[in-house]
Design a protein around this motif. Structure first.
Motif, PDB file in Angstrom:
ATOM      1  N   ASN A  92       0.825  -1.210   0.000  1.00 45.06           N
ATOM      2  CA  ASN A  92       0.000   0.000   0.000  1.00 45.06           C
ATOM      3  C   ASN A  92       0.861   1.263   0.000  1.00 45.06           C
ATOM      4  N   SER A  93       1.981   1.218   0.731  1.00 46.25           N
ATOM      5  CA  SER A  93       2.831   2.412   0.814  1.00 46.25           C
ATOM      6  C   SER A  93       3.404   2.765  -0.562  1.00 46.25           C
ATOM      7  N   PHE A  94       3.715   1.758  -1.357  1.00 48.22           N
ATOM      8  CA  PHE A  94       4.220   2.025  -2.707  1.00 48.22           C
ATOM      9  C   PHE A  94       3.089   2.484  -3.639  1.00 48.22           C
ATOM     10  N   LEU A  95       1.885   1.908  -3.456  1.00 48.53           N
ATOM     11  CA  LEU A  95       0.739   2.325  -4.281  1.00 48.53           C
ATOM     12  C   LEU A  95       0.349   3.770  -3.984  1.00 48.53           C
ATOM     13  N   ALA A  96       0.542   4.205  -2.733  1.00 50.45           N
ATOM     14  CA  ALA A  96       0.113   5.540  -2.313  1.00 50.45           C
ATOM     15  C   ALA A  96       1.173   6.610  -2.545  1.00 50.45           C
ATOM     16  N   ALA A  97       2.381   6.198  -2.917  1.00 52.58           N
ATOM     17  CA  ALA A  97       3.493   7.154  -3.051  1.00 52.58           C
ATOM     18  C   ALA A  97       3.338   8.008  -4.305  1.00 52.58           C
ATOM     19  N   PHE A  98       3.840   9.223  -4.225  1.00 53.29           N
ATOM     20  CA  PHE A  98       3.816  10.145  -5.370  1.00 53.29           C
ATOM     21  C   PHE A  98       5.042   9.896  -6.257  1.00 53.29           C
ATOM     22  N   VAL A  99       5.090   8.696  -6.847  1.00 54.85           N
ATOM     23  CA  VAL A  99       6.206   8.342  -7.730  1.00 54.85           C
ATOM     24  C   VAL A  99       5.658   8.042  -9.119  1.00 54.85           C
ATOM     25  N   ASP A 100       6.538   8.053 -10.127  1.00 50.27           N
ATOM     26  CA  ASP A 100       6.070   7.716 -11.472  1.00 50.27           C
ATOM     27  C   ASP A 100       5.930   6.191 -11.602  1.00 50.27           C
ATOM     28  N   ASP A 101       5.314   5.779 -12.692  1.00 50.12           N
ATOM     29  CA  ASP A 101       4.996   4.361 -12.857  1.00 50.12           C
ATOM     30  C   ASP A 101       6.249   3.493 -12.861  1.00 50.12           C
ATOM     31  N   GLU A 102       7.320   4.024 -13.431  1.00 53.10           N
ATOM     32  CA  GLU A 102       8.557   3.244 -13.511  1.00 53.10           C
ATOM     33  C   GLU A 102       9.128   2.991 -12.115  1.00 53.10           C
ATOM     34  N   ARG A 103       9.176   4.044 -11.301  1.00 52.60           N
ATOM     35  CA  ARG A 103       9.701   3.882  -9.939  1.00 52.60           C
ATOM     36  C   ARG A 103       8.783   2.970  -9.111  1.00 52.60           C
ATOM     37  N   ARG A 104       7.471   3.124  -9.294  1.00 51.28           N
ATOM     38  CA  ARG A 104       6.540   2.268  -8.532  1.00 51.28           C
ATOM     39  C   ARG A 104       6.748   0.797  -8.889  1.00 51.28           C
ATOM     40  N   ALA A 105       6.924   0.540 -10.177  1.00 51.95           N
ATOM     41  CA  ALA A 105       7.149  -0.843 -10.612  1.00 51.95           C
ATOM     42  C   ALA A 105       8.431  -1.405  -9.996  1.00 51.95           C
ATOM     43  N   GLU A 106       9.475  -0.590  -9.950  1.00 50.08           N
ATOM     44  CA  GLU A 106      10.750  -1.000  -9.319  1.00 50.08           C
ATOM     45  C   GLU A 106      10.533  -1.369  -7.854  1.00 50.08           C
ATOM     46  N   LEU A 107       9.819  -0.510  -7.145  1.00 44.74           N
ATOM     47  CA  LEU A 107       9.607  -0.715  -5.712  1.00 44.74           C
ATOM     48  C   LEU A 107       8.774  -1.969  -5.456  1.00 44.74           C
ATOM     49  N   LEU A 108       7.714  -2.146  -6.240  1.00 50.26           N
ATOM     50  CA  LEU A 108       6.860  -3.326  -6.062  1.00 50.26           C
ATOM     51  C   LEU A 108       7.625  -4.594  -6.420  1.00 50.26           C
ATOM     52  N   ALA A 109       8.486  -4.522  -7.438  1.00 50.91           N
ATOM     53  CA  ALA A 109       9.277  -5.698  -7.820  1.00 50.91           C
ATOM     54  C   ALA A 109      10.215  -6.100  -6.683  1.00 50.91           C
ATOM     55  N   GLU A 110      10.778  -5.107  -6.011  1.00 54.86           N
ATOM     56  CA  GLU A 110      11.662  -5.435  -4.885  1.00 54.86           C
ATOM     57  C   GLU A 110      10.876  -6.107  -3.759  1.00 54.86           C
ATOM     58  N   LEU A 111       9.681  -5.605  -3.500  1.00 56.67           N
ATOM     59  CA  LEU A 111       8.840  -6.209  -2.452  1.00 56.67           C
ATOM     60  C   LEU A 111       8.451  -7.640  -2.808  1.00 56.67           C
ATOM     61  N   ASP A 112       8.203  -7.874  -4.110  1.00 58.59           N
ATOM     62  CA  ASP A 112       7.715  -9.182  -4.543  1.00 58.59           C
ATOM     63  C   ASP A 112       8.805 -10.187  -4.902  1.00 58.59           C
ATOM     64  N   ALA A 113      10.070  -9.762  -4.770  1.00 59.67           N
ATOM     65  CA  ALA A 113      11.179 -10.674  -5.115  1.00 59.67           C
ATOM     66  C   ALA A 113      11.069 -11.951  -4.289  1.00 59.67           C
ATOM     67  N   PRO A 114      11.354 -13.127  -4.891  1.00 60.08           N
ATOM     68  CA  PRO A 114      11.206 -14.405  -4.186  1.00 60.08           C
ATOM     69  C   PRO A 114      11.968 -14.447  -2.857  1.00 60.08           C
ATOM     70  N   SER A 115      13.121 -13.787  -2.808  1.00 56.69           N
ATOM     71  CA  SER A 115      13.927 -13.842  -1.584  1.00 56.69           C
ATOM     72  C   SER A 115      13.226 -13.150  -0.418  1.00 56.69           C
ATOM     73  N   ARG A 116      12.119 -12.437  -0.706  1.00 53.06           N
ATOM     74  CA  ARG A 116      11.414 -11.721   0.354  1.00 53.06           C
ATOM     75  C   ARG A 116      10.400 -12.612   1.069  1.00 53.06           C
ATOM     76  N   SER A 117      10.210 -13.845   0.577  1.00 51.02           N
ATOM     77  CA  SER A 117       9.061 -14.600   1.054  1.00 51.02           C
ATOM     78  C   SER A 117       9.216 -15.096   2.494  1.00 51.02           C
ATOM     79  N   SER A 118      10.437 -15.165   3.011  1.00 50.87           N
ATOM     80  CA  SER A 118      10.574 -15.766   4.349  1.00 50.87           C
ATOM     81  C   SER A 118      11.444 -14.928   5.270  1.00 50.87           C
ATOM     82  N   ILE A 119      11.407 -13.597   5.086  1.00 54.71           N
ATOM     83  CA  ILE A 119      12.372 -12.815   5.837  1.00 54.71           C
ATOM     84  C   ILE A 119      11.829 -12.224   7.122  1.00 54.71           C
ATOM     85  N   LEU A 120      10.508 -12.206   7.278  1.00 55.09           N
ATOM     86  CA  LEU A 120      10.004 -11.547   8.483  1.00 55.09           C
ATOM     87  C   LEU A 120      10.309 -12.433   9.686  1.00 55.09           C
ATOM     88  N   GLY A 121      10.896 -11.769  10.701  1.00 51.05           N
ATOM     89  CA  GLY A 121      11.275 -12.559  11.860  1.00 51.05           C
ATOM     90  C   GLY A 121      10.304 -12.367  12.962  1.00 51.05           C
TER      91      GLY A 121
END
Length: 336
Positions: free
Chosen positions: A307-336
């Motif tokens: 939601n924070s990336f969807l709500a940010a005042f960034v252009d589509d290219e930057r938003r896509a970059e940010l969402l891709a980082e969030l969705d990267a496979p290595s992110r799936s098990s990092i919350l401790g």
């Protein structure tokens, strides 16, 4: 903060003056020959105990006295960005209060140039894209806000949006209709604090009279089911600050925070730190606190980050970059 890797996130509700840690306040006071009414940083930190918004604001404005030079503002912003990077922040939209500085003789140019020294290097140094939001103090006359917007004209290339902060009750958004129209005409994005201590009607006013695209706080929307339905239908982002809400007694305990109900209702909620040095935690502390106090799941935390990336005042290219980082496979098990 625990040793896990924080989720990538944007911080959209952060007052740079509210990141002034006691140690930096003392260092700047010494540099500028200012006497603080506290003997040590620890004594100052113990003064960070507030009964309500006004008691916080009184100390907050008193401490801005240590900020005098471009270097002071650059040091303040750099200290925040270092902490933000450690908390997983990849994009930060940073409020500043020019009137709190011009009222004591510090030119708005000094503030913007100083902050920009740190922000201009932020992507390279910290991997954080940044924007500045000029906030008007709502307890001052609307004419003062208009004057501030005029003073800011030479720096509007560095400013992305305008906001509205400070004491909410008794200062409805309607008071600022003219200055928001002028800001929009100047090409700025529009946000406003509403529905923190003020009633839900202030949220509707901010949307209808000021034309804002995002509501800062907004927790009292839940008192008005029609307003909630509208916010959900229009997907108006709400920049919620849980630790701030508890510290300022808008919510008694974190365990009672309305955020789960807001998510359940389908509101586009984001989590932010507001004035972290005063409210006991930066943005990841808010995420972790919610997980502990309310049992938020990893998926819910991931939704808040998305939601924070969807709500940010960034252009589509930057938003896509940010969402891709969030969705990267290595992110799936990092919350401790």
């Amino acid at each position: 903060m625990s040793s896990h890797h924080p989720l990538p996130k944007a911080e959209l509700h952060l007052h740079i003056e509210g990141t002034l840690e006691p140690e930096l306040a003392f260092a700047l006071a010494e540099r500028n020959g200012i006497d603080l009414p506290y003997a040590t940083p620890d004594e100052l930190r113990s003064a960070y105990a507030f009964s309500d918004l006004q008691s916080f604001l009184d100390l907050y404005y008193r401490l801005t006295a240590v900020l005098r030079t471009e270097q002071d503002f650059a040091d303040l912003a750099e200290a925040y960005l270092e902490r933000a990077a450690a908390h997983g922040v990849r994009h930060a939209e940073i409020f500043f209060d020019p009137q709190a500085h011009t009222a004591r003789g510090v030119d708005i140019g000094t503030v913007v140039r100083g902050l920009s020294q740190a922000l201009d290097r932020s992507e390279e140094r910290h991997g954080i894209s940044t924007q500045l939001i000029l906030s008007f103090l709502r307890d001052l006359p609307a004419e003062d806000a208009l004057k501030t917007l005029v003073e800011a004209e030479p720096y509007l290339h560095r400013i992305s949006a305008v906001g509205l902060d400070s004491a909410e009750v008794g200062h409805p958004p309607a008071k600022f209709t003219q200055v928001y129209a002028a800001a929009k005409a100047a090409g700025l994005r529009l946000v406003a604090h509403a529905g923190e201590e003020g009633p839900p009607s202030y949220i509707s006013e901010a949307l209808d009279l000021l034309g804002v695209e995002r509501i800062d706080h907004g927790i009292r929307c839940l008192e008005d089911p029609e307003l909630v339905a509208r916010l959900v239908a229009e997907q108006i982002p709400l920049t919620v600050c849980p630790l701030s809400n508890v510290r300022l007694r808008c919510v008694d305990r974190l365990e009672e925070h309305p955020l789960p109900a807001m998510l359940e209702a389908g509101l586009l909620v984001t989590v932010n730190s507001d004035d972290p040095s005063y409210f006991g935690g930066y943005v990841e502390d808010n995420y972790q606190g919610l997980q502990r106090a309310l049992g938020l799941t990893d998926d819910q935390l991931r939704l808040l980050a998305r939601n924070s990336f969807l709500a940010a005042f960034v252009d589509d290219e930057r938003r896509a970059e940010l969402l891709a980082e969030l969705d990267a496979p290595s992110r799936s098990s990092i919350l401790g």
